[in-house]
Scaffold this active site. Sequence first.
Site, short mmCIF file in Angstrom:
data_model
loop_
_atom_site.label_atom_id
_atom_site.label_comp_id
_atom_site.label_asym_id
_atom_site.label_seq_id
_atom_site.Cartn_x
_atom_site.Cartn_y
_atom_site.Cartn_z
N SER A 465 4.28 -25.60 0.33
CA SER A 465 2.91 -26.00 0.04
C SER A 465 1.89 -24.93 0.47
O SER A 465 1.82 -23.88 -0.14
CB SER A 465 2.63 -27.35 0.71
OG SER A 465 1.50 -27.96 0.16
N ASP A 476 0.70 -11.13 -4.09
CA ASP A 476 -0.01 -10.67 -5.29
C ASP A 476 -1.02 -9.57 -4.97
O ASP A 476 -1.17 -8.62 -5.75
CB ASP A 476 -0.72 -11.85 -5.96
CG ASP A 476 0.26 -12.84 -6.58
OD1 ASP A 476 1.40 -12.42 -6.91
OD2 ASP A 476 -0.09 -14.03 -6.73
N LYS A 490 7.00 -26.58 -3.45
CA LYS A 490 6.08 -27.71 -3.63
C LYS A 490 4.71 -27.17 -3.98
O LYS A 490 3.92 -26.81 -3.10
CB LYS A 490 6.01 -28.60 -2.40
CG LYS A 490 5.16 -29.84 -2.66
CD LYS A 490 5.01 -30.72 -1.45
CE LYS A 490 4.20 -31.97 -1.80
NZ LYS A 490 2.81 -31.68 -2.21
#
Length: 672
Positions: A465, A476, A490
């Site tokens: 999460s 990224d 999740k």
Amino acid sequence: MIYKRLLLSLLPSIALASGSVSAYEKLEPPHDYDQVAQEIVATLESVHYNKTLIDDEISEQAFDNYLDALDPSRSFLLKRDVESLSQYRNTFDDALRNGDSQVAYDIYNLYLERAEARLEKVLAEIPDMVKSFSYDVDESLNADPDKLAWAETETELDNYWRKRIKNRALTLKLNGEEQQDIIDAIERRYRSQLRQIDQTNAVDVFQSFANSVTAALDPHTSYFAPRASEAFNINMSLSLEGIGAVLQMEDDYTKVVRLIPGGPAEAQNELAPNDRIIAVGQEGEPMVDVIGMRLDDVVDMIRGERGTNVVLEIIPATSSTQNSKKITITREKVKLEDQSAQKKIVEVERGGETFKVGVIELPTFYSDFAAIQRGDRDYKSSTRDTKKLIEELQEEGITALILDLRNNGGGSLQEANSLTGLFIPAGPVVQIRDASGRVSILGDQDRDVAYSGPMAVMVNRMSASASEIVAGALKDYGRAIIVGDQTFGKGTVQVLQEVDKGQLKITQAKFYRVSGESTQHQGVMPDINFPSLINTDEVGESALEKPLPWDKIHETRYPVYWHFDEYLADLTSLHEKRIKQDANFVALEDQIAYVKQQNEHFKSISLNERTREQQREESEQSGLDRENKRRQALNLPTIEDVDDIEAPEEDVYAHEAAEVILDFISLYQQNH
């Protein structure tokens, strides 16, 4: 009034509420829940992320879910019962929509009749059955849930129960129990199971019925009746008292989902995700078998006053046999300060020089909301604590930094966002797509950066999460190299909505990285893989039923600071060469290979005593040989007993993560 709350953690499963019903008394639908049924349908169809129509297709899945919830181990109903009940396969959707849940009670009442008759028969036969067992017969019990089928006849079901009881009796015998104690323990198990069935009330059945439908949409959408709703809200707080473990039911077993950071079980280090709890005992009292017991009752047995001990009999997830072991855990309360960020330094020797790599361990994304509401300017939060630790580590002269998100199941989205901002200037962190397709972006507005140097993020399968949001953003942006294991996956957001009675936890949105990739299902893939004992096929979002799929949306605009991809081939080569020569990793790889090989063989449990003894002896000898091979390579004294094996004092994963980031620094400097 609708009450909503973002739910970003891996959440505990909640069992049914309890009440009472006398033996063989048929249950009838509680008509004050008719409106609740209609509310659930309307909310699922209008609010759920997929806005799925509750139709016959959903009904068929719900029917199967309901039977699995009632009789997960195929222990009570016969094939002809299931075939007869199949007339209801396409009626679950209509029943919920019309506020008429009679179908659920017709099915339940047949199950109730079969279950009570079977358990009473078993209880009458246990003493003679146990005394008659011959443990030198070559026979086995099917332990592969995917191959469990409904019994064709009563005789076939009788034989299945005989094998189940024989397996438990043999396990207790191998653990040194006397015959009468074995009989008493098994009788306690089935008396308890019978009592729990008899205590099931009409609201319990309604909740199970409703959840058979919600589970057909995704694994995180569920309905909580009032008592279960209260328990859920308690579990959402940070004041957890017990052993600090999130549990769920799987088939007839209570399975450990994850350990609460800073909790007693994590500190004790003998309980692990995917372990199965088969019995619970209090100090000075007999163990109580909990196979087949309802989850809320198992939880009640494990909880207790702080400072007291609870004894758990478990089948370890990493065990290559079905033999169990007992562990003792001292109950304590899990507090916010126990989950706080911590720092340490890993020292790496290279070329006659010692390099310091700082490690910040972050068990969860937390914020002391109570202190904030009081106006306390010195409130604790994961971002504040991490920033302070970074400053301290920089003063100690670190060369690089590792953010350790292993076993971090999530927490506050706001904290995940602000913590990411410690490592990047202002910019987007995560995209959130709702059920209507609208995408909102949450980002860091503070241009200050607490740390701009080279860093790694360490993750494993239990990183979930909010952890995946941070790891994905730093990956990224090219701010960190990701090392470890594939994360949990999740990437969905749940909200709590009140209905007439109870609450509906419903999946309403999905998370996407700034690159446009979802964290759902697939999670965040590491740049450098570390070997792990956690089986990704059995743990993680992809191991759950009906998970929402991975997908991709448009990326946002964001800069890339370090182009790690250009170095991954060399970094991977150096990493693999190093761990092949590292005694700790060699032992770990050997254990992973051994457990994987043995688990294929043990989908069927032998009921032959000598075979089981040999399996245990071989497993213990294999573990002892691996440990002594590791010790010899490290010039440590060998040991003679498997019980003397202890975890290495050094965190070998953190040390290897430090090696990887130092490799990157060296390669980068060579190219610039």
